[in-house]
Design an enzyme around this catalytic site. Structure first.
Site, PDB file in Angstrom:
ATOM      1  N   ASP A  67     -10.576 125.891 -24.165  1.00 12.08           N
ATOM      2  CA  ASP A  67     -10.682 124.852 -23.146  1.00 12.08           C
ATOM      3  C   ASP A  67     -11.394 125.345 -21.887  1.00 12.08           C
ATOM      4  O   ASP A  67     -11.633 126.543 -21.717  1.00 12.08           O
ATOM      5  CB  ASP A  67      -9.280 124.308 -22.796  1.00 12.08           C
ATOM      6  CG  ASP A  67      -8.234 125.405 -22.631  1.00 12.08           C
ATOM      7  OD1 ASP A  67      -8.619 126.569 -22.399  1.00 12.08           O
ATOM      8  OD2 ASP A  67      -7.042 125.113 -22.749  1.00 12.08           O
ATOM      9  N   ASN A 136       5.069 122.880 -21.068  1.00 12.57           N
ATOM     10  CA  ASN A 136       5.414 121.592 -21.686  1.00 12.57           C
ATOM     11  C   ASN A 136       5.073 121.564 -23.181  1.00 12.57           C
ATOM     12  O   ASN A 136       5.051 120.513 -23.796  1.00 12.57           O
ATOM     13  CB  ASN A 136       4.710 120.435 -20.965  1.00 12.57           C
ATOM     14  CG  ASN A 136       3.194 120.556 -21.021  1.00 12.57           C
ATOM     15  OD1 ASN A 136       2.658 121.447 -21.684  1.00 12.57           O
ATOM     16  ND2 ASN A 136       2.500 119.669 -20.336  1.00 12.57           N
ATOM     17  N   HIS A 138       2.186 122.563 -24.576  1.00 11.16           N
ATOM     18  CA  HIS A 138       0.797 122.309 -24.964  1.00 11.16           C
ATOM     19  C   HIS A 138       0.150 123.541 -25.590  1.00 11.16           C
ATOM     20  O   HIS A 138       0.523 124.679 -25.301  1.00 11.16           O
ATOM     21  CB  HIS A 138      -0.043 121.761 -23.800  1.00 11.16           C
ATOM     22  CG  HIS A 138      -0.370 122.709 -22.697  1.00 11.16           C
ATOM     23  ND1 HIS A 138      -0.556 122.284 -21.397  1.00 11.16           N
ATOM     24  CD2 HIS A 138      -0.582 124.044 -22.680  1.00 11.16           C
ATOM     25  CE1 HIS A 138      -0.864 123.317 -20.641  1.00 11.16           C
ATOM     26  NE2 HIS A 138      -0.880 124.400 -21.393  1.00 11.16           N
ATOM     27  N   GLU A 143      -1.950 118.003 -23.959  1.00 15.41           N
ATOM     28  CA  GLU A 143      -0.733 117.651 -23.248  1.00 15.41           C
ATOM     29  C   GLU A 143       0.153 116.758 -24.126  1.00 15.41           C
ATOM     30  O   GLU A 143      -0.310 116.221 -25.137  1.00 15.41           O
ATOM     31  CB  GLU A 143      -1.120 116.922 -21.953  1.00 15.41           C
ATOM     32  CG  GLU A 143      -1.975 117.769 -21.003  1.00 15.41           C
ATOM     33  CD  GLU A 143      -1.180 118.855 -20.278  1.00 15.41           C
ATOM     34  OE1 GLU A 143      -0.400 119.578 -20.932  1.00 15.41           O
ATOM     35  OE2 GLU A 143      -1.340 118.980 -19.055  1.00 15.41           O
TER      36      GLU A 143
END
Ligand code: GLP
Length: 275
Positions: A67, A136, A138, A143
């Site tokens: 990313d 979280n 990811h 997400e």
């Protein structure tokens, strides 16, 4: 999925680096998927050391990062390109033309995402994909509620992720770009092998959800349960909430697949399991 528990974060990072180094020695033209984040810094330090002292050769290796932030130029100190240059690329003998990250400055980010997928395909797909896990759950910047078949695309970052990554932006979450380009969950699942590294107590709860919880787009790392060749490496603190620790330790201590990698954690009887 294989789970390997290591005593310390140092041991976990070293084992991860050794697995990557073996993959590169077995296949010098390896297509390597790379990750960023604090967890990976020690892995890259080991790869740099192995390059210097053990002649680990990256000259034919091709890399694709997961990313990049949207709107940050490559030379911005907080870009993932800058991270990779700082921690790995500039210290090893990789051809810069063989290192790929999505271009967060592309005029058309959707076209850039498609182009990135095409480049991965042209290289024959990713052989080994290194992964961290966000607080979280990811992977990459997928997400919660990212489709489990998603492809490389532009995505909006959650407030939790912007807060988690604020350290690279002077501690200010509002300075973290609101969007990023990320490989999709589906893209990641196409890698021939996935290696996820998690260290530290802050990852314990989410790692247990990802590994032993239900398959759910709310925790995109749980999609790795579908992958036929995924290894999760955790230190004691990140693995602390896993239910089946005894079984994981027994497997690592006894499975011939790991015979060459047990030197970090010596073979020892595991309470409750016969050798
Ligand atoms: C970022 C990256 C993820 C990485 C995560 C964990 O959000 N996009 O790929 O897994 O950070 O970071 P850390 O290792 O700092 O906890």
């Amino acid at each position: 999925m294989n789970i390997i528990l290591q005593a310390t974060a140092r041991d976990a990072a070293l084992l991860t680096a050794r697995l990557l180094a073996k993959a590169l020695r077995d296949r010098p033209a390896l297509v390597l998927g790379l990750a960023t984040g604090r967890t990976m810094e020690e892995v890259y330090a080991h790869l740099v050391r192995m390059h210097r002292t053990e002649k680990l050769n990256f000259s034919l290796c091709r890399t694709f990062n997961l990313d990049e932030y949207a709107g940050l130029p490559a030379d911005h100190p907080s870009s993932y390109r800058a991270y990779m240059e700082h921690h790995l690329f500039r210290h090893i003998n990789i051809d810069p033309r063989n290192t790929h990250l999505p271009d967060g400055m592309a005029d058309d980010l959707n076209a850039e995402a498609d182009h990135y997928e095409a480049k991965i395909r042209v290289c024959g797909g990713i052989d080994v994909q290194l992964l961290g896990i966000g607080s979280n759950g990811h992977i990459g910047f997928n997400e919660p509620l990212s489709a489990l078949q998603s492809r490389t695309r532009v995505t909006a970052l959650t407030p939790a992720t912007r807060t988690q990554n604020a350290a690279m932006f002077g501690g200010k979450a509002q300075r973290v770009p609101a969007r990023a380009l990320t490989m999709g969950v589906g893209t990641i699942l196409e890698a021939r092998r996935c290696l996820l590294l998690a260290t530290g107590p802050a990852k314990a709860e989410i790692l247990a959800q990802a590994v032993e919880g239900p398959l759910t787009a709310m925790v995109t790392a749980s999609a790795l349960q579908l992958h036929p060749c995924c290894t999760v490496i955790a230190d004691e603190s990140a693995g602390a909430r896993l239910q089946n620790q005894t079984y994981y330790r027994w497997l690592f201590a006894n499975d011939p697949e790991w015979a060459d990698f047990r030197t970090v954690q010596k073979k020892r009887p595991v309470r409750g399991m016969q050798p």
